[in-house]
Design a protein around this motif. Structure first.
Motif, PDB file in Angstrom:
ATOM      1  N   ARG A 158     -25.209  32.153  18.197  1.00  0.00           N
ATOM      2  CA  ARG A 158     -25.936  32.251  19.472  1.00  0.00           C
ATOM      3  C   ARG A 158     -25.478  33.460  20.281  1.00  0.00           C
ATOM      4  O   ARG A 158     -26.275  34.076  20.997  1.00  0.00           O
ATOM      5  CB  ARG A 158     -25.779  30.962  20.283  1.00  0.00           C
ATOM      6  CG  ARG A 158     -26.338  29.696  19.618  1.00  0.00           C
ATOM      7  CD  ARG A 158     -27.792  29.814  19.263  1.00  0.00           C
ATOM      8  NE  ARG A 158     -28.283  28.663  18.490  1.00  0.00           N
ATOM      9  CZ  ARG A 158     -29.432  28.643  17.839  1.00  0.00           C
ATOM     10  NH1 ARG A 158     -30.229  29.701  17.838  1.00  0.00           N
ATOM     11  NH2 ARG A 158     -29.812  27.592  17.160  1.00  0.00           N
ATOM     12  N   ARG A 163     -32.701  26.987   6.156  1.00  0.00           N
ATOM     13  CA  ARG A 163     -32.459  26.720   7.573  1.00  0.00           C
ATOM     14  C   ARG A 163     -31.381  25.651   7.754  1.00  0.00           C
ATOM     15  O   ARG A 163     -31.613  24.475   7.439  1.00  0.00           O
ATOM     16  CB  ARG A 163     -33.765  26.298   8.240  1.00  0.00           C
ATOM     17  CG  ARG A 163     -34.808  27.421   8.242  1.00  0.00           C
ATOM     18  CD  ARG A 163     -36.052  27.019   8.976  1.00  0.00           C
ATOM     19  NE  ARG A 163     -36.891  28.145   9.298  1.00  0.00           N
ATOM     20  CZ  ARG A 163     -37.957  28.522   8.580  1.00  0.00           C
ATOM     21  NH1 ARG A 163     -38.300  27.868   7.488  1.00  0.00           N
ATOM     22  NH2 ARG A 163     -38.682  29.552   8.970  1.00  0.00           N
ATOM     23  N   ARG A 216     -37.042  22.054  23.600  1.00  0.00           N
ATOM     24  CA  ARG A 216     -37.208  23.514  23.592  1.00  0.00           C
ATOM     25  C   ARG A 216     -38.477  23.999  24.285  1.00  0.00           C
ATOM     26  O   ARG A 216     -38.545  25.138  24.735  1.00  0.00           O
ATOM     27  CB  ARG A 216     -37.197  24.019  22.148  1.00  0.00           C
ATOM     28  CG  ARG A 216     -35.811  23.898  21.561  1.00  0.00           C
ATOM     29  CD  ARG A 216     -35.734  24.485  20.195  1.00  0.00           C
ATOM     30  NE  ARG A 216     -34.339  24.678  19.801  1.00  0.00           N
ATOM     31  CZ  ARG A 216     -33.960  25.226  18.679  1.00  0.00           C
ATOM     32  NH1 ARG A 216     -34.861  25.653  17.831  1.00  0.00           N
ATOM     33  NH2 ARG A 216     -32.680  25.361  18.400  1.00  0.00           N
TER      34      ARG A 216
HETATM   35  C1  S3P Z   1     -32.972  28.279  14.375  1.00  0.00           C
HETATM   36  C2  S3P Z   1     -34.053  28.915  13.800  1.00  0.00           C
HETATM   37  C3  S3P Z   1     -33.920  29.893  12.707  1.00  0.00           C
HETATM   38  C4  S3P Z   1     -32.544  30.564  12.726  1.00  0.00           C
HETATM   39  C5  S3P Z   1     -31.465  29.535  12.763  1.00  0.00           C
HETATM   40  C6  S3P Z   1     -31.569  28.575  13.959  1.00  0.00           C
HETATM   41  C7  S3P Z   1     -33.193  27.309  15.463  1.00  0.00           C
HETATM   42  O1  S3P Z   1     -34.927  30.890  12.807  1.00  0.00           O
HETATM   43  O2  S3P Z   1     -32.422  31.440  13.840  1.00  0.00           O
HETATM   44  O3  S3P Z   1     -31.548  28.826  11.551  1.00  0.00           O
HETATM   45  O4  S3P Z   1     -32.239  26.964  16.179  1.00  0.00           O
HETATM   46  O5  S3P Z   1     -34.364  26.867  15.640  1.00  0.00           O
HETATM   47  P1  S3P Z   1     -36.485  30.618  12.442  1.00  0.00           P
HETATM   48  O6  S3P Z   1     -37.147  30.092  13.669  1.00  0.00           O
HETATM   49  O7  S3P Z   1     -36.973  31.972  12.057  1.00  0.00           O
HETATM   50  O8  S3P Z   1     -36.479  29.646  11.308  1.00  0.00           O
END
Ligand code: S3P
Length: 167
Positions: A56, A117, A139
């Motif tokens: 993050r 993921r 979110r």
């Molecule tokens: C995340 C989404 C992923 C990636 C990580 C965390 C999230 O990106 O940044 O795995 O917290 O929703 P994508 O939205 O491109 O899959």
């Protein structure tokens, strides 16, 4: 002009960004990929070996430091707008676009790319559906701050919406 694509995992931010950028004659950055290239490991490995907080911080650094005087389409990770004041900064630095795709479309895509993921890699289909509902509820208030909400619009329609906004 910076154009940030935001939205839930699997909504197609990378796909849209990759196709949108050449139509606008802009450069393209996929933030997950940018971080992976800089760190020399996958997002999944970063989560496992360094922790989510570390990831993050990398997202935040990118958003804080990107020069707004460039023409770039940026696909952000699904969590990026939801930490720190990232969404406010993106709104200040450029145009933000929320790909608020349907649950069905998103789950179909997630099903295919699950292993990449870290947050969903081990979930069953039923757990994935519940995860989507719960996570999106948390979110959505962040995604909703985006300047354009494009629903299930195709790339040409999104392009027209951006042009209208820019002009
Ligand atoms: C995340 C989404 C992923 C990636 C990580 C965390 C999230 O990106 O940044 O795995 O917290 O929703 P994508 O939205 O491109 O899959």
């Amino acid at each position: 002009m910076l154009i940030f694509l935001v939205g839930f995992m699997g909504c197609g931010k990378s796909y849209v960004g990759r196709h949108l950028a050449p139509l606008l004659q802009y450069d393209y950055i996929d933030l997950d990929k940018f971080i992976e290239d800089n760190e020399g490991m996958s997002v999944k490995e970063i989560f496992e070996q360094k922790g989510e907080a570390y990831f993050r911080n990398l997202e935040q650094n990118f958003i804080n430091n990107i020069d707004a005087q460039q023409n770039i389409v940026i696909s952000t990770g699904g969590g990026a707008p939801c930490f720190f004041d990232n969404m406010e900064i993106m709104n200040t630095k450029g145009i933000t676009i929320y790909l608020n795709r349907s649950k069905k479309t998103t789950l179909e895509r997630l099903h295919k790319g699950k292993h990449k993921r870290p947050l969903i890699a081990d979930l069953s289909d039923e757990e994935l559906s519940d995860f989507y509902d719960e996570r999106l509820a948390g979110r959505k208030p962040f995604y909703d701050k985006a300047q354009l909400h494009v629903g299930d619009a195709d790339i040409e329609t999104i392009l027209a919406m951006i042009r209208e906004k820019i002009n």
